[in-house]
Design an enzyme around this catalytic site. Structure first.
Site, PDB file in Angstrom:
ATOM      1  N   HIS A  84      13.149  62.188  31.878  1.00 49.75           N
ATOM      2  CA  HIS A  84      12.873  61.933  33.320  1.00 49.75           C
ATOM      3  C   HIS A  84      12.709  60.385  33.408  1.00 49.75           C
ATOM      4  O   HIS A  84      11.506  59.918  32.737  1.00 49.75           O
ATOM      5  CB  HIS A  84      11.844  62.628  33.908  1.00 49.75           C
ATOM      6  N   SER A 112      54.300  31.972  31.080  1.00 49.98           N
ATOM      7  CA  SER A 112      55.266  33.067  30.629  1.00 49.98           C
ATOM      8  C   SER A 112      55.471  33.053  29.140  1.00 49.98           C
ATOM      9  O   SER A 112      55.564  31.915  28.374  1.00 49.98           O
ATOM     10  CB  SER A 112      56.462  33.004  31.454  1.00 49.98           C
ATOM     11  N   SER A 113      55.291  34.087  28.623  1.00 51.17           N
ATOM     12  CA  SER A 113      55.485  34.328  26.820  1.00 51.17           C
ATOM     13  C   SER A 113      56.953  33.852  26.633  1.00 51.17           C
ATOM     14  O   SER A 113      57.290  33.367  25.316  1.00 51.17           O
ATOM     15  CB  SER A 113      55.134  35.441  26.451  1.00 51.17           C
ATOM     16  N   ARG A 166      24.401  53.609  40.283  1.00 52.45           N
ATOM     17  CA  ARG A 166      24.338  53.149  39.048  1.00 52.45           C
ATOM     18  C   ARG A 166      25.816  52.223  39.007  1.00 52.45           C
ATOM     19  O   ARG A 166      26.027  51.546  38.276  1.00 52.45           O
ATOM     20  CB  ARG A 166      24.471  54.190  37.879  1.00 52.45           C
ATOM     21  N   HIS A 182      57.014  39.868  60.498  1.00 46.73           N
ATOM     22  CA  HIS A 182      57.679  40.644  59.643  1.00 46.73           C
ATOM     23  C   HIS A 182      58.739  40.312  58.626  1.00 46.73           C
ATOM     24  O   HIS A 182      59.643  40.880  58.355  1.00 46.73           O
ATOM     25  CB  HIS A 182      58.668  41.774  60.759  1.00 46.73           C
ATOM     26  N   ASN A 194      44.704  38.594  39.206  1.00 44.56           N
ATOM     27  CA  ASN A 194      43.728  38.999  38.657  1.00 44.56           C
ATOM     28  C   ASN A 194      42.725  39.136  39.933  1.00 44.56           C
ATOM     29  O   ASN A 194      42.014  40.273  39.578  1.00 44.56           O
ATOM     30  CB  ASN A 194      43.159  38.105  37.723  1.00 44.56           C
ATOM     31  N   GLN A 210      12.892  62.919  51.335  1.00 41.35           N
ATOM     32  CA  GLN A 210      12.333  62.468  49.865  1.00 41.35           C
ATOM     33  C   GLN A 210      12.840  60.895  49.531  1.00 41.35           C
ATOM     34  O   GLN A 210      12.196  60.355  49.007  1.00 41.35           O
ATOM     35  CB  GLN A 210      12.521  63.304  48.707  1.00 41.35           C
ATOM     36  N   SER A 224      21.718  59.456  42.856  1.00 39.83           N
ATOM     37  CA  SER A 224      21.413  58.690  41.529  1.00 39.83           C
ATOM     38  C   SER A 224      22.197  58.228  40.596  1.00 39.83           C
ATOM     39  O   SER A 224      22.241  57.104  40.130  1.00 39.83           O
ATOM     40  CB  SER A 224      20.247  59.742  40.873  1.00 39.83           C
TER      41      SER A 224
END
Length: 379
Positions: free
Chosen positions: A4, A210-211, A259, A86, A224, A162, A255
Site C-alpha cells: 500500500h 530526405s535519405s 498516473r 474547401h 512530430n 472519500q 488511482s
C-alpha cells in the site's frame, strides 16, 4: 512489504521520526497520518504536482510559443495570401491575419488555463470528518481542514466523498486538450503553406531532409508536433471523461488513471517545443504567394457582384442578376486581368465604382486583414 503506497510512506516517516534524537518513544508519532484516508494525502499531492506542472512549466512554454506566433503575425500582417476555403481559391487575406487567428484562439485558451482552480480536501474516509470528531470532538474540523488546504495554495473543497471529485482536473484537461487542438490546427495549416511554397524552410536546417532526395527539407517539426499532440489529447480526453466518476463513495479507477497526467502534459510540451523550433526555421515567400494570387483573378468575382448588388438596392438600372452573371464569367475557367476589366467596362457601372473595381487586384483585395492583426495588441 505493505502493498500500500500511502501506508508505506506512513511507516517510513514513523521510522525516520523515531530515529530523531529523543523521539524513540515520542507518542506524537501517532499523529502521522492522523484522521487521514489515503486520498487525503494523494489528492493534495496531485493538486500540488499538477499546479506546478502547469504554472511553472507548461504555461511559460505555451505563452512563449504564443508570443512567437504573435510576432510572426505582426511581421506578416501586410503580406497578401490567396485564401482557400474547401481547398479552393477564395477571397484573399494576409498571412499575418491568418496566423493572428490562430494566435487569438490559442491566447484565449491559455487565459482559461491560467484561471484554473486547483482543489483539495482533508475530511477523512467518506468526507464526514467522522474519525476527527470521534477523536477530538471539541475542534472545529472544517476550519482546520480549510486552513490546512488553503495554506498549501489550493482551493478548499468542502463537500466530497472519500476522494476529491476531480472535477477541476477534468476542466483543466479539457482546456489543455482544446489548446492542443488549436496547436494541431496550426501545424496542419503551416504544413500546407510549406507544401504550397508560401514558407521556405531555410534557417537552421542543416539536417538531412530526405535519405534519398537531396532537395527536400521535410516539415518534420510540425509532423512530430501533430503526433505528440494526438497522444497528449488521447490521454487528456480519457482523463477528463473518467476522473469525474467514482462508484458510490470511492473506487480506484482514478488511482491508475492519474498516473498518466505527467505523460499527457509531457507530450504536449514536446509538441510545443517542436512547433517553436519549426516556426523559427521558416521564411515567408511573398513571391510564391503573389504568383498564386496573380493566377486566380476569378476571386474578384465576389467584390464585383457585391458592388452590383449594392447599386441595385439603390435603384441603379442594369444591375440585375449580378451573382449569375459573374458565375457565367468565372465558373470552371480561369480568367485574367484583361478579361475581368473588359467585363467591368461592359456593366454600365457608375464611373467611380467602375474605377475602383478596375484598380482592384487579387493582391489588393484583402479587406481589413492587415488591421485585424492589431487585435493581438502591441508587441
Amino acid at each position: 512489504v505493505t502493498q500500500h503506497d500511502v501506508k508505506a510512506v506512513e511507516y517510513f516517516l514513523k521510522e525516520r521520526f523515531a530515529a530523531l534524537p529523543g523521539r524513540a518513544t515520542d507518542p506524537t508519532a501517532e499523529l502521522i497520518h492522523f484522521g487521514c484516508t489515503s486520498e487525503d494525502v494523494n489528492n493534495l499531492a496531485y493538486a500540488l504536482m499538477v499546479r506546478g506542472a502547469i504554472t511553472q512549466v507548461w504555461l511559460p512554454r505555451a505563452n512563449a510559443l504564443l508570443a512567437q506566433l504573435e510576432t510572426m503575425a505582426r511581421d506578416l500582417r501586410d503580406v497578401p495570401l490567396l485564401a482557400h476555403t474547401h481547398g479552393q481559391p477564395a477571397t484573399p487575406t494576409t498571412m499575418g491575419k491568418e496566423l493572428a487567428v490562430l494566435a487569438w484562439r490559442l491566447g484565449r485558451q491559455l487565459r482559461r488555463v491560467e484561471g484554473a482552480e486547483f482543489l483539495g480536501k482533508f475530511n477523512g474516509a467518506t468526507g464526514t470528518y467522522g474519525a476527527h470528531l470521534a477523536a477530538v470532538p471539541g475542534a472545529d474540523w472544517q476550519a482546520i481542514s480549510h486552513d490546512f488546504v488553503t495554506a498549501l495554495g489550493l482551493a478548499w473543497n468542502p463537500l466530497t466523498t472519500q476522494i476529491e471529485s476531480h472535477d477541476w482536473q477534468a476542466e483543466l484537461y479539457a482546456d489543455l486538450a482544446r489548446a492542443n487542438r488549436i496547436l494541431h490546427n496550426l501545424c496542419t495549416d503551416v504544413w500546407t503553406y510549406i507544401s504550397l511554397g508560401y514558407f521556405a524552410q531555410v534557417r537552421g536546417q542543416g539536417t538531412v531532409g530526405s535519405s534519398t532526395m537531396p532537395h527536400k527539407v521535410n516539415p518534420i517539426r510540425f509532423e512530430n508536433a501533430e503526433a505528440n499532440l494526438e497522444v497528449s489529447n488521447a490521454l487528456l480526453d480519457v482523463l477528463a471523461t473518467t476522473l469525474v466518476t467514482s462508484r458510490l463513495q470511492r473506487d480506484l479507477t482514478d488511482s491508475s488513471m492519474q498516473r498518466n497526467i505527467g505523460t499527457a502534459i509531457g507530450h504536449s510540451l514536446l509538441a510545443i517545443d517542436n512547433i517553436g523550433r519549426g516556426l523559427s526555421g521558416l521564411d515567408a515567400a511573398p513571391q510564391a504567394m503573389a504568383a498564386d494570387l496573380d493566377g486566380n483573378w476569378e476571386v474578384l468575382a465576389e467584390p464585383i457582384q457585391s458592388a452590383m448588388r449594392a447599386l441595385a438596392a439603390q435603384g441603379v438600372a442594369g444591375m440585375d442578376a449580378p451573382y449569375e452573371r459573374l458565375k457565367e464569367l468565372t465558373r470552371g475557367r480561369r480568367i485574367g486581368a484583361d478579361d475581368l476589366r473588359a467585363f467591368i467596362d461592359g456593366l454600365g457601372l457608375p464611373e467611380d465604382v467602375a474605377g475602383r473595381l478596375r484598380t482592384l487586384t487579387p493582391a489588393t483585395y484583402v479587406g481589413l486583414a492587415p488591421s485585424l492583426v492589431d487585435h493581438l495588441g502591441p508587441a
